[in-house]
Write an enzyme that holds these catalytic residues in place. Structure first.
Site, mmCIF file in Angstrom:
data_model
loop_
_atom_site.group_PDB
_atom_site.id
_atom_site.type_symbol
_atom_site.label_atom_id
_atom_site.label_comp_id
_atom_site.label_asym_id
_atom_site.label_seq_id
_atom_site.Cartn_x
_atom_site.Cartn_y
_atom_site.Cartn_z
ATOM 1 N N LYS A 67 7.000 5.483 19.207
ATOM 2 C CA LYS A 67 6.212 5.945 18.045
ATOM 3 C C LYS A 67 4.807 6.372 18.491
ATOM 4 C CE LYS A 67 4.971 6.450 13.641
ATOM 5 N NZ LYS A 67 3.566 6.386 13.425
ATOM 6 N N ARG A 91 -11.621 11.014 50.974
ATOM 7 C CA ARG A 91 -11.469 9.572 50.747
ATOM 8 C C ARG A 91 -11.474 8.825 52.088
ATOM 9 N NH1 ARG A 91 -6.773 7.984 48.757
ATOM 10 N NH2 ARG A 91 -7.611 6.125 47.767
ATOM 11 N N ASN A 95 1.798 0.621 12.420
ATOM 12 C CA ASN A 95 1.486 1.320 13.681
ATOM 13 C C ASN A 95 0.923 0.338 14.696
ATOM 14 O OD1 ASN A 95 2.310 3.953 13.477
ATOM 15 N ND2 ASN A 95 0.409 4.646 12.534
ATOM 16 N N ALA A 147 0.880 -1.181 0.000
ATOM 17 C CA ALA A 147 0.000 0.000 0.000
ATOM 18 C C ALA A 147 0.916 1.228 0.000
ATOM 19 C CB ALA A 147 -0.920 -0.041 1.217
ATOM 20 N N VAL A 148 0.375 2.377 0.354
ATOM 21 C CA VAL A 148 1.134 3.639 0.275
ATOM 22 C C VAL A 148 2.500 3.554 0.952
ATOM 23 C CG1 VAL A 148 1.085 6.039 1.075
ATOM 24 C CG2 VAL A 148 -0.983 4.977 0.266
ATOM 25 N N HIS A 167 5.117 9.699 20.041
ATOM 26 C CA HIS A 167 5.305 10.629 18.927
ATOM 27 C C HIS A 167 3.950 11.014 18.324
ATOM 28 C CE1 HIS A 167 5.200 11.083 14.551
ATOM 29 N NE2 HIS A 167 6.329 11.740 14.647
ATOM 30 N N ASN A 168 3.125 10.014 18.048
ATOM 31 C CA ASN A 168 1.821 10.301 17.449
ATOM 32 C C ASN A 168 0.934 11.102 18.393
ATOM 33 O OD1 ASN A 168 2.831 8.613 15.467
ATOM 34 N ND2 ASN A 168 0.867 7.649 15.077
ATOM 35 N N HIS A 208 -9.929 5.369 53.537
ATOM 36 C CA HIS A 208 -8.775 5.072 52.676
ATOM 37 C C HIS A 208 -7.440 5.512 53.289
ATOM 38 C CE1 HIS A 208 -11.242 3.558 49.494
ATOM 39 N NE2 HIS A 208 -11.946 4.668 49.423
ATOM 40 N N SER A 216 7.653 7.051 10.768
ATOM 41 C CA SER A 216 6.826 8.255 10.696
ATOM 42 C C SER A 216 7.224 9.130 9.524
ATOM 43 C CB SER A 216 6.953 9.061 11.984
ATOM 44 O OG SER A 216 6.249 10.272 11.831
ATOM 45 N N LYS A 238 -7.121 7.650 14.275
ATOM 46 C CA LYS A 238 -6.884 6.225 14.037
ATOM 47 C C LYS A 238 -6.488 5.472 15.299
ATOM 48 C CE LYS A 238 -6.136 5.615 9.180
ATOM 49 N NZ LYS A 238 -5.162 5.325 8.120
ATOM 50 N N GLU A 290 1.981 14.522 18.233
ATOM 51 C CA GLU A 290 1.471 15.058 16.952
ATOM 52 C C GLU A 290 0.017 15.550 17.140
ATOM 53 O OE1 GLU A 290 2.293 12.374 13.603
ATOM 54 O OE2 GLU A 290 0.207 12.662 13.000
ATOM 55 N N GLY A 340 4.614 9.732 6.949
ATOM 56 C CA GLY A 340 3.609 9.530 5.902
ATOM 57 C C GLY A 340 4.262 9.078 4.612
ATOM 58 N N ARG A 377 -0.740 -9.350 -0.536
ATOM 59 C CA ARG A 377 -1.834 -10.326 -0.540
ATOM 60 C C ARG A 377 -2.532 -10.356 -1.910
ATOM 61 N NH1 ARG A 377 -7.344 -9.390 2.832
ATOM 62 N NH2 ARG A 377 -7.103 -7.392 1.798
HETATM 63 P P1 NBP Z 1 -2.769 -0.082 5.176
HETATM 64 O O1 NBP Z 1 -2.710 0.103 6.641
HETATM 65 O O2 NBP Z 1 -3.932 0.423 4.420
HETATM 66 O O3 NBP Z 1 -2.615 -1.669 4.884
HETATM 67 C C1 NBP Z 1 -2.662 -2.134 3.565
HETATM 68 C C2 NBP Z 1 -1.916 -3.436 3.426
HETATM 69 O O4 NBP Z 1 -2.445 -4.399 4.337
HETATM 70 C C3 NBP Z 1 -2.102 -4.018 2.028
HETATM 71 O O5 NBP Z 1 -0.930 -4.665 1.666
HETATM 72 C C4 NBP Z 1 -3.251 -4.987 2.233
HETATM 73 O O6 NBP Z 1 -3.288 -6.015 1.280
HETATM 74 C C5 NBP Z 1 -2.877 -5.547 3.584
HETATM 75 N N1 NBP Z 1 -4.005 -6.234 4.224
HETATM 76 C C6 NBP Z 1 -5.146 -5.752 4.745
HETATM 77 BR BR1 NBP Z 1 -5.660 -4.021 4.727
HETATM 78 N N2 NBP Z 1 -5.937 -6.695 5.263
HETATM 79 C C7 NBP Z 1 -5.268 -7.839 5.060
HETATM 80 C C8 NBP Z 1 -5.566 -9.180 5.379
HETATM 81 N N3 NBP Z 1 -6.661 -9.526 6.023
HETATM 82 N N4 NBP Z 1 -4.659 -10.123 5.002
HETATM 83 C C9 NBP Z 1 -3.536 -9.787 4.363
HETATM 84 N N5 NBP Z 1 -3.191 -8.520 4.039
HETATM 85 C C10 NBP Z 1 -4.050 -7.556 4.390
HETATM 86 O O7 NBP Z 1 -1.438 0.454 4.473
HETATM 87 P P2 NBP Z 1 -0.557 1.775 4.729
HETATM 88 O O8 NBP Z 1 -1.403 2.989 4.842
HETATM 89 O O9 NBP Z 1 0.512 1.723 3.716
HETATM 90 O O10 NBP Z 1 0.073 1.514 6.166
HETATM 91 C C11 NBP Z 1 0.867 0.374 6.466
HETATM 92 C C12 NBP Z 1 1.192 0.399 7.955
HETATM 93 O O11 NBP Z 1 1.949 1.581 8.238
HETATM 94 C C13 NBP Z 1 -0.045 0.474 8.862
HETATM 95 O O12 NBP Z 1 0.189 -0.222 10.042
HETATM 96 C C14 NBP Z 1 -0.172 1.956 9.144
HETATM 97 O O13 NBP Z 1 -0.857 2.217 10.358
HETATM 98 C C15 NBP Z 1 1.291 2.366 9.206
HETATM 99 N N6 NBP Z 1 1.553 3.779 8.912
HETATM 100 C C16 NBP Z 1 0.869 4.426 7.951
HETATM 101 C C17 NBP Z 1 1.153 5.767 7.670
HETATM 102 C C18 NBP Z 1 0.425 6.508 6.580
HETATM 103 O O14 NBP Z 1 0.663 7.712 6.454
HETATM 104 N N7 NBP Z 1 -0.398 5.852 5.789
HETATM 105 C C19 NBP Z 1 2.166 6.406 8.383
HETATM 106 C C20 NBP Z 1 2.876 5.713 9.335
HETATM 107 C C21 NBP Z 1 2.561 4.396 9.592
HETATM 108 P P3 NBP Z 1 -4.228 -5.885 -0.024
HETATM 109 O O15 NBP Z 1 -3.525 -4.970 -0.947
HETATM 110 O O16 NBP Z 1 -4.313 -7.268 -0.522
HETATM 111 O O17 NBP Z 1 -5.542 -5.328 0.458
#
Ligand code: NBP
Length: 486
Positions: free
Chosen positions: A184, A449, A104, A13-14, A187-188, A455, A130, A261, A191, A132, A35
């Site tokens: 972390k 108390r 996270n 993902a991102v 940190h959040n 107490h 951290s 979140k 934030e 994004g 996946r």
């Molecule tokens: P997401 O938190 O949206 O997770 C997406 C990933 O999880 C995809 O690879 C997805 O696979 C997989 N996934 C999910 Br959802 N459900 C699943 C399941 N049941 N079985 C297997 N795979 C599964 O991605 P993200 O926003 O890139 O964040 C990744 C981590 O980093 C998270 O823990 C997030 O909290 C943390 N984080 C995010 C940011 C931010 O700015 N976005 C910043 C700092 C930390 P798929 O593609 O097959 O659905």
């Protein structure tokens, strides 16, 4: 497949995609798996020239493509999904291989995973990442904890891809077990606090002083050149400048109902569990909760009436009020970081972590959302005195609080008179006043108390640890007392 990749990454993902590209930019070969295979295919198709990428379509294929000791990083949704992938990986990993969770995750999960994997001979790192999307791509702040034996193998990759501040990587070993994810989490939480303080300052300017979005933007831009210089102040100015197709500030069209979140909430929960008054972060979480009650707030305004009109001040007075708001924000920010550090100190005691507090400030100095010049001062304070018991007692921060004191009270008083809610600015001030008050009215609480619940209480004229109880009510309903030691 030949074992050629330096690291494997699951979760495209991102965050995952950008971290992978950051790693390949730094010369590391990365095997990827997701996946849904389509995401892997699309990612590889978008990077046809990138010879450092290896696409894989099963966990077995991913693991077999890695050099020993194998390093597999998870960038997937926090929670059960992490355990799901760990279970899928285990049959293919060997002793000494390393699983890294960069999501996270809740620190208690990382604490548990470190222990259970260690029993299986697998090393675990739970790391905060951290910054994004952009941070992941060009240099995040990385806060690793877990099994310290794994650090040397992962360090070259993490320190290469992390942000740099004063030429030092914003990444270093944080501590055992869940320490990385705990830091972390704090940190959040910080934030959340920084964002709330900025929002309250904006509220005071816009609806207390009746300033336009453009004028507010100019103030934030100016503030970004001084002690408040930070990423969040910078982007707030950018946001206020942004106009929509009608030429109006987009911010005015955004519904005032904040999402969250959970990491701010976790910080609040941990502070309550450990008994540390992290009031500003917790108020920031509650402020988001209150904002989310949009419909109720609309009804309540119709019921109680509108807040007063903005105060039209003369130019010099308005300038002075803006300076007061600036100082209130700065002083409150100091309180928030001091509270965050108090929490980390207590957590370190509770969980047996050796945290490097100056090092943590350096890790946050670049790459992450709370990056600011201010963090350099925290690092300096801990460098000067590694045993510093509280940031507020460091010369630099003591002076900053003293210098801001009058203006801080002025801004909060102004907010109260204009009926503008400033829970972060005002709770920070209340904490500060409480922290430096030798005698608080907790004697009344202790008496109450003891009155209703026996107490017991300690006395000012007896050693600490000696407890007393009083029979507060005697026959006939008359209140008098008989006191005895218990
Ligand atoms: P997401 O938190 O949206 O997770 C997406 C990933 O999880 C995809 O690879 C997805 O696979 C997989 N996934 C999910 Br959802 N459900 C699943 C399941 N049941 N079985 C297997 N795979 C599964 O991605 P993200 O926003 O890139 O964040 C990744 C981590 O980093 C998270 O823990 C997030 O909290 C943390 N984080 C995010 C940011 C931010 O700015 N976005 C910043 C700092 C930390 P798929 O593609 O097959 O659905």
């Amino acid at each position: 497949m030949t074992q050629q990749a330096d690291i494997g990454l699951i979760g495209l993902a991102v965050m995952g995609q950008n971290l992978v590209l950051n790693m390949t930019d730094h010369g590391f070969k990365v095997a990827v798996y997701n996946r849904s295979p389509q995401k892997t295919e699309d990612f590889l198709a978008a990077e046809p020239e990138n010879t450092h990428l290896i696409g894989t379509y099963s966990i077995e294929e991913l693991v077999n493509s890695l050099k020993a000791p194998r390093k597999v990083m998870l960038m997937v949704k926090a929670g059960e999904v992490v355990d799901l992938f760990i279970d899928q990986l285990l049959p293919y990993l060997s002793e000494g291989d390393i699983i890294i969770d960069g999501g996270n995750s809740l620190y208690t999960d990382s604490e548990r995973r470190t222990k259970t994997l260690q029993e299986k001979g697998i090393q675990f790192i739970g790391t905060g990442v951290s910054g994004g999307e952009e941070g992941a791509r060009f240099g995040p702040s990385i806060m690793p904890g877990g099994n310290s034996a794994a650090w040397e193998a992962v360090k070259p990759i993490f320190q290469a891809i992390s942000a740099k501040a004063d030429n030092a990587p914003c990444c270093d070993w944080v501590g055992d077990g869940g320490a990385g994810h705990y830091v972390k989490m704090v940190h959040n939480g910080i934030e959340y606090g920084d964002m709330q303080l900025i929002a309250e300052s904006y509220h005071l300017m816009r609806y207390g002083l009746g300033m336009s979005a453009k004028k507010c933007q100019k103030v934030f831009s100016k503030w970004n050149k001084g002690v408040l210089d930070s990423y969040l102040i910078e982007i707030t100015a950018e946001i206020l400048k942004f106009t929509d197709k009608d030429g109006e500030p987009l911010v005015d069209k955004i519904l005032d109902a904040a999402g969250q979140k959970g990491t701010g909430k976790w910080t609040g929960i941990s502070s309550l569990e450990l008994g540390i008054p992290v009031t500003l972060i917790t108020e920031s979480v509650y402020s988001r909760c209150l904002s989310a009650l949009k419909d109720e707030r609309v009804k309540a305004q119709a019921h109680f009436g509108k807040p007063p009109k903005p105060l039209k001040l003369e130019k010099d007075d308005r300038k002075a009020m803006l300076k007061a708001i600036h100082d209130a924000l700065y002083a409150s920010k100091i309180i928030s970081y001091a509270q965050g550090y108090m929490l980390m100190r207590e957590a370190a005691k509770e969980f047996g972590w050796q945290l490097n507090y100056g090092g943590i400030a350096l890790m946050w100095r670049g790459g992450c959302i709370i990056r600011s010049t201010f963090l350099g001062e925290i690092k300096n304070a801990y460098e000067k005195n590694p045993d510093l018991s509280n940031l507020l007692l460091a010369d630099f921060f003591t002076k900053a609080l003293e210098d801001s004191d009058e203006n801080w009270r002025k801004a909060v008083t102004f907010a109260i008179s204009q009926k503008i809610p400033v829970p972060a600015l005002s709770s920070a001030l209340a904490f500060f006043d409480g922290y430096k008050t030798a005698n608080l009215p907790a004697n009344i609480l202790q008496a109450q108390r003891d009155y209703f619940g026996a107490h017991t209480y300690e006395r000012v004229d007896a050693p600490r640890g000696e407890f007393f109880h009083t029979d507060w009510i005697q026959s006939g309903g008359r209140v008098s007392s008989t006191t005895y030691e218990v």
